[in-house]
Structures are given as structure tokens and as C-alpha cells.
Scaffold this motif. Structure first.
Motif, mmCIF file in Angstrom:
data_model
loop_
_atom_site.group_PDB
_atom_site.id
_atom_site.type_symbol
_atom_site.label_atom_id
_atom_site.label_comp_id
_atom_site.label_asym_id
_atom_site.label_seq_id
_atom_site.Cartn_x
_atom_site.Cartn_y
_atom_site.Cartn_z
ATOM 1 N N VAL A 370 12.111 -8.251 13.038
ATOM 2 C CA VAL A 370 11.812 -8.451 11.621
ATOM 3 C C VAL A 370 10.305 -8.458 11.374
ATOM 4 O O VAL A 370 9.831 -7.930 10.361
ATOM 5 C CB VAL A 370 12.476 -9.740 11.102
ATOM 6 N N LYS A 371 9.554 -9.020 12.292
ATOM 7 C CA LYS A 371 8.088 -9.008 12.148
ATOM 8 C C LYS A 371 7.577 -7.569 12.053
ATOM 9 O O LYS A 371 6.717 -7.250 11.222
ATOM 10 C CB LYS A 371 7.442 -9.718 13.346
ATOM 11 N N LYS A 372 8.133 -6.685 12.867
ATOM 12 C CA LYS A 372 7.705 -5.282 12.862
ATOM 13 C C LYS A 372 8.149 -4.578 11.574
ATOM 14 O O LYS A 372 7.425 -3.741 11.028
ATOM 15 C CB LYS A 372 8.263 -4.559 14.091
ATOM 16 N N ILE A 373 9.353 -4.907 11.096
ATOM 17 C CA ILE A 373 9.837 -4.313 9.845
ATOM 18 C C ILE A 373 8.948 -4.731 8.675
ATOM 19 O O ILE A 373 8.576 -3.922 7.827
ATOM 20 C CB ILE A 373 11.301 -4.719 9.581
ATOM 21 N N LEU A 374 8.587 -6.019 8.645
ATOM 22 C CA LEU A 374 7.715 -6.519 7.573
ATOM 23 C C LEU A 374 6.348 -5.841 7.612
ATOM 24 O O LEU A 374 5.737 -5.597 6.571
ATOM 25 C CB LEU A 374 7.565 -8.035 7.679
ATOM 26 N N GLU A 375 5.887 -5.510 8.806
ATOM 27 C CA GLU A 375 4.614 -4.791 8.927
ATOM 28 C C GLU A 375 4.716 -3.393 8.319
ATOM 29 O O GLU A 375 3.767 -2.915 7.690
ATOM 30 C CB GLU A 375 4.205 -4.696 10.407
ATOM 31 N N VAL A 376 5.881 -2.757 8.487
ATOM 32 C CA VAL A 376 6.105 -1.442 7.865
ATOM 33 C C VAL A 376 6.040 -1.583 6.348
ATOM 34 O O VAL A 376 5.392 -0.789 5.660
ATOM 35 C CB VAL A 376 7.475 -0.858 8.301
ATOM 36 N N TYR A 377 6.731 -2.608 5.827
ATOM 37 C CA TYR A 377 6.700 -2.854 4.379
ATOM 38 C C TYR A 377 5.264 -3.028 3.894
ATOM 39 O O TYR A 377 4.840 -2.405 2.907
ATOM 40 C CB TYR A 377 7.471 -4.132 4.029
ATOM 41 N N GLU A 378 4.534 -3.900 4.565
ATOM 42 C CA GLU A 378 3.178 -4.244 4.129
ATOM 43 C C GLU A 378 2.250 -3.039 4.186
ATOM 44 O O GLU A 378 1.410 -2.850 3.295
ATOM 45 C CB GLU A 378 2.640 -5.395 4.989
ATOM 46 N N ASN A 379 2.391 -2.215 5.216
ATOM 47 C CA ASN A 379 1.554 -1.013 5.324
ATOM 48 C C ASN A 379 1.812 -0.069 4.157
ATOM 49 O O ASN A 379 0.881 0.504 3.582
ATOM 50 C CB ASN A 379 1.817 -0.295 6.650
ATOM 51 N N LEU A 380 3.081 0.103 3.788
ATOM 52 C CA LEU A 380 3.419 0.973 2.667
ATOM 53 C C LEU A 380 2.889 0.410 1.351
ATOM 54 O O LEU A 380 2.385 1.148 0.500
ATOM 55 C CB LEU A 380 4.934 1.155 2.578
ATOM 56 N N LEU A 381 2.999 -0.911 1.196
ATOM 57 C CA LEU A 381 2.510 -1.541 -0.031
ATOM 58 C C LEU A 381 0.989 -1.455 -0.135
ATOM 59 O O LEU A 381 0.439 -1.256 -1.216
ATOM 60 C CB LEU A 381 2.966 -3.002 -0.087
ATOM 61 N N ASN A 382 0.306 -1.565 1.012
ATOM 62 C CA ASN A 382 -1.156 -1.450 1.008
ATOM 63 C C ASN A 382 -1.590 -0.031 0.664
ATOM 64 O O ASN A 382 -2.569 0.179 -0.057
ATOM 65 C CB ASN A 382 -1.719 -1.853 2.377
ATOM 66 N N ILE A 383 -0.851 0.966 1.185
ATOM 67 C CA ILE A 383 -1.151 2.360 0.856
ATOM 68 C C ILE A 383 -0.960 2.580 -0.639
ATOM 69 O O ILE A 383 -1.762 3.245 -1.306
ATOM 70 C CB ILE A 383 -0.237 3.302 1.666
ATOM 71 N N ASP A 384 0.128 1.989 -1.164
ATOM 72 C CA ASP A 384 0.425 2.142 -2.597
ATOM 73 C C ASP A 384 -0.681 1.534 -3.456
ATOM 74 O O ASP A 384 -1.077 2.104 -4.481
ATOM 75 C CB ASP A 384 1.770 1.479 -2.892
ATOM 76 N N LYS A 385 -1.183 0.376 -3.048
ATOM 77 C CA LYS A 385 -2.257 -0.288 -3.802
ATOM 78 C C LYS A 385 -3.527 0.567 -3.814
ATOM 79 O O LYS A 385 -4.189 0.710 -4.832
ATOM 80 C CB LYS A 385 -2.557 -1.662 -3.174
ATOM 81 N N LYS A 386 -3.856 1.133 -2.646
ATOM 82 C CA LYS A 386 -5.070 1.952 -2.546
ATOM 83 C C LYS A 386 -4.973 3.191 -3.440
ATOM 84 O O LYS A 386 -5.957 3.622 -4.033
ATOM 85 C CB LYS A 386 -5.299 2.370 -1.094
ATOM 86 N N GLN A 387 -3.735 3.748 -3.518
ATOM 87 C CA GLN A 387 -3.544 4.954 -4.335
ATOM 88 C C GLN A 387 -3.700 4.668 -5.814
ATOM 89 O O GLN A 387 -3.987 5.570 -6.605
ATOM 90 C CB GLN A 387 -2.159 5.558 -4.054
ATOM 91 N N HIS A 388 -3.500 3.396 -6.197
ATOM 92 C CA HIS A 388 -3.589 3.030 -7.612
ATOM 93 C C HIS A 388 -4.960 2.453 -8.006
ATOM 94 O O HIS A 388 -5.160 2.077 -9.145
ATOM 95 C CB HIS A 388 -2.475 2.027 -7.963
ATOM 96 N N LEU A 389 -5.851 2.375 -7.012
ATOM 97 C CA LEU A 389 -7.211 1.860 -7.316
ATOM 98 C C LEU A 389 -8.047 2.931 -8.003
ATOM 99 O O LEU A 389 -7.945 4.113 -7.711
ATOM 100 C CB LEU A 389 -7.869 1.385 -6.018
#
Length: 389
Positions: A370-389
Motif C-alpha cells: 500500500v505504501k508503494k501504491i500511495l506513492e504512485v498516487y502522489e506522483n501522479l497528483l504532483n505531476i497534475d499540479k505542475k501541469q496546472h501551474l
């Protein structure tokens, strides 16, 4: 995070995907996340007690009585927007997976999917008139994966397979489906020996899983027949149910093993765990496993494994100290020989049992997965945030 998990299977259906989804939800909630499940309604009479589960009308799959085909038509659809989901995680490419893709696009939410099942080997459940070809099935898998923002594969073997179908290597991340090791430390409540009148000196050889053709249980019964020629004090306990049960019971009678083979039918999760803990050996010959959770669970209980080393099971047992013996091909003599060797060699048995427990604890706990899955989620969310900056 607010996490939406979409799946076409969930308890009371008994299979690896149901188990994985339940463990994901429990562990993520322990870590403080809000997890919402979107699943088919099992039946009118079945009432769920878990929180944050949205059920959708469903019909029984004509060719597999336990399977449901969800119809994502419900007033609950209008509630999804209010959940403020951060991520969507689907578990299959069928009705709920398609619905997950629709909601992902509608709400502009990143969509992760786990490739749990080798769908290529399940085409036989469909009549010829609507059965897709192997190439069509592979194309369907590829197209589903390409629609996802990230694909989770339980093993390297499965990742390589997806890449061979045309899925970009960087699109797939390998995260084994973990198991809750703590549940194997609880006292045994279901006494198999007492319920089925198994003598103390009889060795319990166990299989757990759906009774379907892809599991090769008819082959295992033939192996038990071979073992019985040299070792009379055995009982083969088969935990599970499915379309092949009647056929398998007939095979048992044909081999005159009716006093040595026990069909328990499908059992609640707690009883299945007790079965692992009481077994002397677990045997498995499926060639369709993306990982082989039942193999892992047996090892977590300290019960050595003799299994066919194909697909996900290969990725488990090819490790030197995994706690199991891998058979390369479906060969009755090889299987029987290794079963007898493990049951008779006390030192080998002790080493396999200890190695199995340590191997699972170090590599396949639900906490690590689950720790690794959450890291996948967080990486995608961080990419999404950068794209909207």
C-alpha cells in the motif's frame, strides 16, 4: 487523500481480487485516507456493513454464477462528485472499469488500474459465438492499459507480458499485492481435523481457490493418486467452489479417492486462513496467476508450497529462500516426488516453513504494498499540479 476504488468483484465473492481490494481499503484507512468502493450489488438479500461502499445494480453472469455484471445506473452517481476524489483506482477493464474511466474523464481525476487477471485464459467461460480471439483479448488489455494514467502489475513477469502487447514499459509499475500477515497469528477456530474426521497422523495437503478449469485441479487429483500409492496417511482438502466441482467429484470417484479427498465448498475468509494454518502442505498448478495470492497466504502461515512455476507464481518461487518448491511443467511424477520429499524430510520441511514466513514478511506485507501504491498516487497528483501551474 480521497480514494475511489472501482471493482467488478468484491466480497462475498471469494477470489484474489476481492481479497486485494479489501486489504487495500483497510490499510489505506489505517493510514488516515478516505477510501470509497464502487462495486456491483451482489444480491437483494445481501446487506453490507462496511462503510463507504456504493453498490450498483447488477445481473448474474450467465456462464459463471458468482460473477456479476454491473449496470452503473444509480442515483449514487450524483454523489460521487461530492466525495472530492483525488484519485481513481480500477481493478478490471469491465463494467466498473469502464465506469471508472468515464468518471475519471468527467471529473478530470487521474486513473490508476491494476492488472490482476490473465483474461486470455478465461475466454473459455464464454460461448464460441461471442468468445473473443486471443489477439482480440490481448488488444483489449492493451487498449485498457493505454487509457490509464498508470498501470500496476503484480509481478515483473506480467509487466513483460503487457509490454509485449504494446504497453510502454514506463507506463507500468510493479507492485505485488500484499497480504495482512498479522491475521495469520490469530488462534485457530475452525478445526478441520475435527469437522472432517481427519486422523492426527494423516498429513493435510491443501488447495484453495475457485474450482475452474484454469486451476488444473483435475491434474492435482491425479497427483494425489500417485502420492497415495506410496503414502496412505494423507488427506487432500479442497477449499473453494466453482463450475468444475461436479466433474472433479466424479474424477475423485473414478480414482477411488473418495475417502482421501474432501471438498469443503466455499468458506468465509476466516476459515480459509485457518485452513492454511492447519495444512501440512499447499499444492497449486494454475497457469493463469498474475501473482498467486493463495500461494503467498500459505507461505505466510508457514505451510510449504509445491506449485507450478508459471506466470506470477514463477516470480514468487524463483527466489532462493522463498519457502516453496517450483515445478517447471505439469508432470505428475515430478509433483508427486516433490510432495513426498517435503512430507518425509523433516529438516527440509522445517527450512521451507521458516523461509516461507520470513520471505512473505520481508517482501509481501500489505503495509509495504500500500505504501508503494500511495506513492504512485502522489506522483501522479504532483505531476497534475505542475501541469496546472
Amino acid at each position: 487523500m480521497n480514494i475511489g476504488i472501482f471493482s467488478d468483484v468484491y466480497f462475498p465473492q471469494k477470489n484474489g481480487v476481492s481479497t486485494a481490494v479489501k486489504l487495500y481499503k483497510e490499510e489505506m484507512e489505517k493510514l488516515g485516507h478516505n477510501v470509497y468502493l464502487f462495486v456491483p450489488k451482489y444480491s437483494k438479500d445481501y446487506k453490507r456493513t462496511e462503510k463507504n461502499i456504493f453498490e450498483f445494480p447488477a445481473i448474474k453472469f450467465l456462464f459463471e454464477k458468482e460473477q456479476r455484471i454491473a449496470l452503473p445506473i444509480s442515483t449514487d452517481i450524483f454523489k460521487i462528485k461530492d466525495l472530492n476524489l483525488d484519485i481513481i483506482h480500477s481493478q478490471d477493464p469491465f463494467s466498473m472499469g469502464i465506469f471508472a474511466e468515464f468518471m475519471s474523464k468527467l471529473l478530470k481525476i487521474k486513473h490508476v488500474g491494476t492488472h490482476h487477471t490473465m483474461y486470455e485464459y478465461y475466454r473459455n467461460y464464454l460461448p464460441l459465438i461471442i468468445r473473443p480471439t486471443l489477439k482480440q483479448t490481448q488488444r483489449m488489455i492493451k487498449n485498457w492499459c493505454l487509457k490509464l494514467d498508470k498501470v500496476i502489475s503484480p509481478t515483473n513477469n506480467i509487466k513483460d507480458l503487457l509490454v509485449s502487447y504494446g504497453v510502454p514499459e514506463e507506463h507500468v509499475v510493479v507492485i505485488p499485492t500484499g497480504i495482512d500477515i498479522n491475521k495469520f497469528n490469530k488462534p485457530i477456530e475452525w478445526d478441520i481435523r475435527k469437522e472432517y474426521d481427519i486422523n492426527p497422523d494423516e498429513k493435510i495437503i491443501l488447495f484453495v481457490g475457485r474450482l475452474g478449469p484454469e486451476k488444473n485441479i483435475d491434474f492435482l487429483i491425479k497427483v494425489i493418486h500417485e502420492v497415495y500409492h506410496e503414502e496412505k496417511n494423507i488427506k487432500f482438502v479442497i477449499v473453494g467452489d466453482g463450475v468444475e466441482r461436479d466433474k472433479l467429484e466424479d474424477i475423485v470417484i473414478d480414482y477411488d479417492l473418495h475417502e482421501k479427498v474432501i471438498f469443503t465448498g466455499g468458506q468465509p475468509r476466516e476459515k480459509v486462513l485457518d485452513a492454511y494454518k492447519q495444512a501440512d502442505l499447499f499444492i497449486f498448478a494454475s497457469y493463469t496467476e498474475t501473482q498467486g495470492l493463495v500461494v503467498l497466504e500459505s507461505m505466510a502461515a508457514g505451510t510449504p508450497v509445491v506449485a507450478l512455476g508459471k506466470m506470477g507464481v514463477y516470480d514468487l518461487l524463483n527466489h532462493e529462500n522463498a519457502g516453496g518448491i517450483m515445478i517447471k511443467e505439469l508432470n505428475e511424477n515430478d509433483f508427486a516426488h516433490e510432495i513426498l520429499r517435503v512430507l518425509r524430510d523433516k529438516e527440509l520441511y522445517k527450512n521451507l516453513s521458516e523461509n516461507a514466513i520470513n520471505f512473505v514478511k520481508e517482501n509481501y506485507s500489505i503495509e509495504v504494498s500500500v505504501k508503494k501504491i500511495l506513492e504512485v498516487y502522489e506522483n501522479l497528483l504532483n505531476i497534475d499540479k505542475k501541469q496546472h501551474l
